[in-house]
Design an enzyme around this catalytic site. Structure first.
Site, mmCIF file in Angstrom:
data_model
loop_
_atom_site.group_PDB
_atom_site.id
_atom_site.type_symbol
_atom_site.label_atom_id
_atom_site.label_comp_id
_atom_site.label_asym_id
_atom_site.label_seq_id
_atom_site.Cartn_x
_atom_site.Cartn_y
_atom_site.Cartn_z
ATOM 1 N N HIS A 359 0.790 -1.236 0.000
ATOM 2 C CA HIS A 359 0.000 0.000 0.000
ATOM 3 C C HIS A 359 0.819 1.281 0.000
ATOM 4 O O HIS A 359 0.255 2.369 0.117
ATOM 5 C CB HIS A 359 -0.916 0.053 1.224
ATOM 6 N N LYS A 548 -7.860 14.155 4.448
ATOM 7 C CA LYS A 548 -7.034 12.946 4.423
ATOM 8 C C LYS A 548 -6.051 13.054 5.570
ATOM 9 O O LYS A 548 -5.966 14.115 6.201
ATOM 10 C CB LYS A 548 -6.284 12.801 3.093
#
Ligand code: 26V
Length: 821
Positions: A359, A548
């Protein structure tokens, strides 16, 4: 879909009954929290039937099961989502209305289960939703942290962290399952003995400490199909002296130590995102939930199968990043030491059941455990890793004779460290990235040597998100409108149908409706902001949103420097035409990430000055939304006009917020990074605002020692002015030191790193120009509406249903289950 089990009168009775038996109260007397509990128990009652039916179906069909192993599941609230997926949201809302109960208010009583940091944890939650909806047998395996992601308060502009005691009032949806407890052992030493009767060497762990892992199960409800999977999260409990080895019984100190170990292991989620800190407790957490999960999976398998060699036909362990990688060694341990298989047989099984997802390429996120720590905590597992490494290096030397450089680069154990990514790649049969660009960078840069040696393992699975939560639940107005316009509800399980909206791209009436819904959602967010921030924002202004985790590579600093630049422009040219803009931020910084916290403070300082400057007539507003989390994210995405996705190209593996904005009709303002590349491919360049260096250019600069931000600073007076404002007291009450570190990070870092590592000044002009284009486009109402609508219409690819189907087709090969009810 009519759902008889949510028949109005029955359901109302059930809620009343629950309030009475749980709290000895009437509906009128109950607190909102008590009503939340009572309603949730009534919903759970129905879910349980489907849960049992699903498990029975599994027993009949014996499908292959995926175990999604993850340190994080960022689930968000369950009540509303479960109602949506049970196709009972509207019925229940109506029933509660009749009782004078507001479902939305009840939903707000539920704490957000925040057992995750950000993208990786939220992806796991979207995947569970899609797995159940598509009818696949899946378990999420994780940790039941007592404290999830911290709550963020902003005090005097600074982030303050407070504990998230999410279990305080009790979690109505979980089931404690004491009877499935597993013992997990740490430390001690390994005694080797030879068993003459079987001709085998035995490895016996002695003098260890151990804890009991107790599973808690949460139902994962599929949409409209009666399929209910399980999220199994483990709690830790000391092993009582009754269960201690007879040798240890009555050992008071040992009992206390084990008590403490159990308590600390599941105490708290590490709030780091993309930063490896090498903490021993973190490794304990990893082994704790992995050992328990693998043991449970093997026990389950053996209950109905007698040949362990066939495990790969029925079981997949998908490792969500390297955090669960110890799974491969734990599986080997069980196969070797408990199932008494030979190495080759055990290795064959392991390498057919374990798969790994990467990721991030951020170097500081790579997990590399010190060997002394690792071998002390997990002595047997370490021995097994040594043997895996030894055998792997033989292969490397065969393939690259005389090339010891390769051996050093690829070894699992090197320089006193265990490299978890290398272990995951060597033992996994699949290695995937999470967006096309990211996978290409893995193959050609970060993991090049591995790709060269085992190209067949590498594949891409572009991330996705669930439209059930991020459209149906978060944006019901738009959800209903979409259904009306495309004439079917089927987009709920087939997002490609959104393309049916394309025919409205030039239909003025439809466009006006679409923008009217956006406006209503902006009003809803404006109310939220008034209530939580005490700031008035104008819903007619452009809502420009960046939400975020706070990280330098995500470049919130670029965004706020640009706000400072705009403010300077407005002040210097008061006559200049300028469309009102509200810049909205939401972000948590890891508690120890000082620079990230400075950026939060800067955003709040700029907000203070700009929002209170009467002379600019409210043209510019800056809002920092406190405690950004799944529940307020749903409201924020629905209300956004502009989606800020401005990471330094090559750094953001995929991004998933970008997809949530797109789904809700907000065009992307971004770099060619992560999944932005694929978003633009779907929606067209003309319906996005793309700027900045490409990933190749960034990588090129990086390989050649960076670039010279000083040149830009010297030659561009607007940029110079903004950068200087970091240290001339403009945003710090005259304090020249408050933002000195940020200033230095751009021009002359004191920590030996490169200046402006994230190319903020390099990309600044391009960003400002792209922002100018946003304003131009927005001023043309019809043009903007068309862009926004096309974003929603073209988002079909980005459903996690598509992603999961690709995992199933290429990696997991699961069987579809139809739950008969
Ligand atoms: C990494 C680490 C590193 C070691 C210490 C603790 C810790 C905790 C979390 C993480 C996760 C960082 C990786 C991550 O969240 N990646 C994000 O994954 C999203 C889903 O694939 C993707 O959309 C984002 O671009 C990516 O940053």
């Amino acid at each position: 879909m009519y759902n008889p089990r949510f028949e109005k009168e029955t359901f109302k009775k059930e809620v009343k009954h629950n309030v009475k038996t749980l709290y000895r109260k009437t509906i009128e007397e109950a607190t909102p929290q008590q009503l939340f509990q009572a309603v949730s128990y009534a919903v759970k009652e129905v879910i349980i039937d489907d849960w049992i039916a699903t498990q029975n179906q599994f027993k009949k069909d014996d499908p292959k099961i995926v175990y999604y192993m993850s340190m994080e599941f960022l689930m968000g609230r369950a009540l509303g989502n479960n109602l949506i997926n049970m196709t009972a949201y509207k019925e229940v809302k109506a029933a509660l209305d009749e009782m004078g109960i507001d479902l939305n208010a009840i939903e707000d009583e539920e704490p957000d289960p925040a057992l995750g940091n950000g993208g990786l944890g939220r992806l796991a939650a979207c995947f569970l939703d899609s797995l159940a909806t598509l009818g696949y047998a899946a378990y999420g395996c994780g940790i039941r942290y007592r404290y999830g992601m911290f709550k963020q308060k902003i005090e005097n502009g600074y982030q303050v962290e407070t504990p998230d005691n999410w279990l305080k009032e009790g979690n109505p949806f979980e089931l404690r399952r004491e009877e499935y407890a597993k013992e997990v052992r740490f430390g001690g030493n390994i005694r080797v003995e030879y068993d003459d009767s079987t001709n085998r060497t035995k490895f016996v762990q002695e003098n260890y400490e151990s804890v009991l892992a107790i599973p808690y199960d949460m139902p994962i409800v599929g949409y409209g199909n009666h399929h209910v999977n399980t999220l199994r999260i483990w709690d830790a409990k000391a092993i009582t002296d009754f269960q201690l080895d007879s040798f240890d019984r009555g050992d008071y100190h040992k009992a206390v130590e084990q008590e403490n170990l159990a308590k600390t292991i599941v105490e708290v989620l590490y709030p780091n995102d993309n930063h490896y800190a090498g903490k021993e407790l973190r490794l304990k957490q990893q082994y704790f939930f992995i050992s328990a999960s693998i043991q449970a999976a093997i026990t389950k398998y053996k209950k109905t199968h007698d040949d362990i060699h066939k495990l790969p036909e029925k079981v997949i362990f998908q490792m969500n990043d390297t955090h669960p990688t110890v799974a491969v060694a734990e599986l080997m341990r069980i196969l070797l030491d408990e199932e008494e298989l030979g190495w080759n047989e055990a290795w064959d099984i392991t390498t057919k059941t374990c798969a790994y997802t990467n990721h991030t390429i951020m170097a500081e996120a790579l997990e590399k455990w010190p060997i002394d720590l690792f071998s002390r905590l997990l002595p047997r597992v370490y021995q097994i890793i040594q043997e895996i490494d030894r055998r792997f290096l033989i292969q490397v030397r065969e393939r690259y004779p005389g090339n010891e450089e390769k051996v050093r680069k690829m070894a699992i154990l090197y320089n006193g460290q265990v490299r978890m990514a290398h272990l995951a790649i060597v033992a996994g049969f699949s290695v995937n990235g999470v967006a096309r660009l990211h996978t290409e960078i893995l193959k050609n840069q970060e993991l090049r040597d591995f790709y060269e040696m085992m190209p067949q393992k590498f594949n891409n699975k572009t991330n996705g998100i669930t439209q059930r939560r991020f459209l149906m639940h978060g944006n019901p107005l738009l959800a209903d409108w979409v259904t009306e316009k495309i004439g079917t509800k089927d987009w709920i399980t087939d997002l490609s149908l959104m393309s049916g909206l394309k025919k409205y791209a030039d239909d003025s009436k439809a466009l006006a409706e679409f923008m009217d819904i956006k406006y209503k959602n902006k009003v809803r967010l404006a109310e939220y902001i008034r209530k939580h921030n005490g700031i008035e924002v104008d819903p007619r202004s452009i809502f420009d949103v960046q939400v975020k985790r706070l990280h330098e590579y995500k470049r919130q600093l670029l965004n706020i420097l640009h706000v400072m630049y705009l403010y300077n422009q407005i002040k210097e040219h008061p006559e200049m035409s300028f469309f009102p803009r509200t810049f909205i931020f939401g972000a948590k910084a890891s508690a120890g990430y000082i620079r990230a916290k400075e950026i939060i403070k800067l955003i709040n300082s700029v907000a203070d000055i700009v929002n209170n400057d009467r002379s600019i007539n409210g043209k510019l507003k800056v809002v920092f939304i406190e405690d950004y989390r799944v529940s307020n994210a749903e409201i924020i995405f629905a209300a956004a006009d502009v989606s800020e996705q401005i990471s330094t190209a090559s750094k953001e593996a995929s991004g998933t917020g970008n997809m949530k904005f797109m789904l809700n009709g907000a065009p992307t303002l971004g770099t060619m990074d992560g999944a932005n590349v694929e978003i633009v491919e779907e929606v067209g360049m003309e319906n996005a605002f793309i700027f900045g260096l490409s990933s190749e250019e960034v990588i090129n600069y990086e390989n050649n020692g960076g670039y010279h931000p000083q040149d830009i600073y010297n030659s561009d007076p607007d940029i110079r002015k903004v950068v200087d404002q970091l240290i001339n007291g403009t945003y710090s009450n005259g304090d020249h030191e408050m933002y000195r570190d940020l200033y230095n990070s751009l021009l002359c870092p004191k920590d030996g790193s490169k200046a402006d590592m994230y190319f903020i000044l390099k990309d600044f002009r391009a960003y400002a120009e792209a922002q100018k284009k946003v304003e131009e486009a927005y001023k043309d109402k019809e043009r903007w509406a068309k862009m926004a609508l096309l974003n929603t219409a073209c988002c079909g690819k980005f459903t996690s249903d598509r992603t999961i189907q690709e995992y199933v087709d290429d990696i997991w090969h699961l069987d579809k289950v139809t739950v008969e009810i």
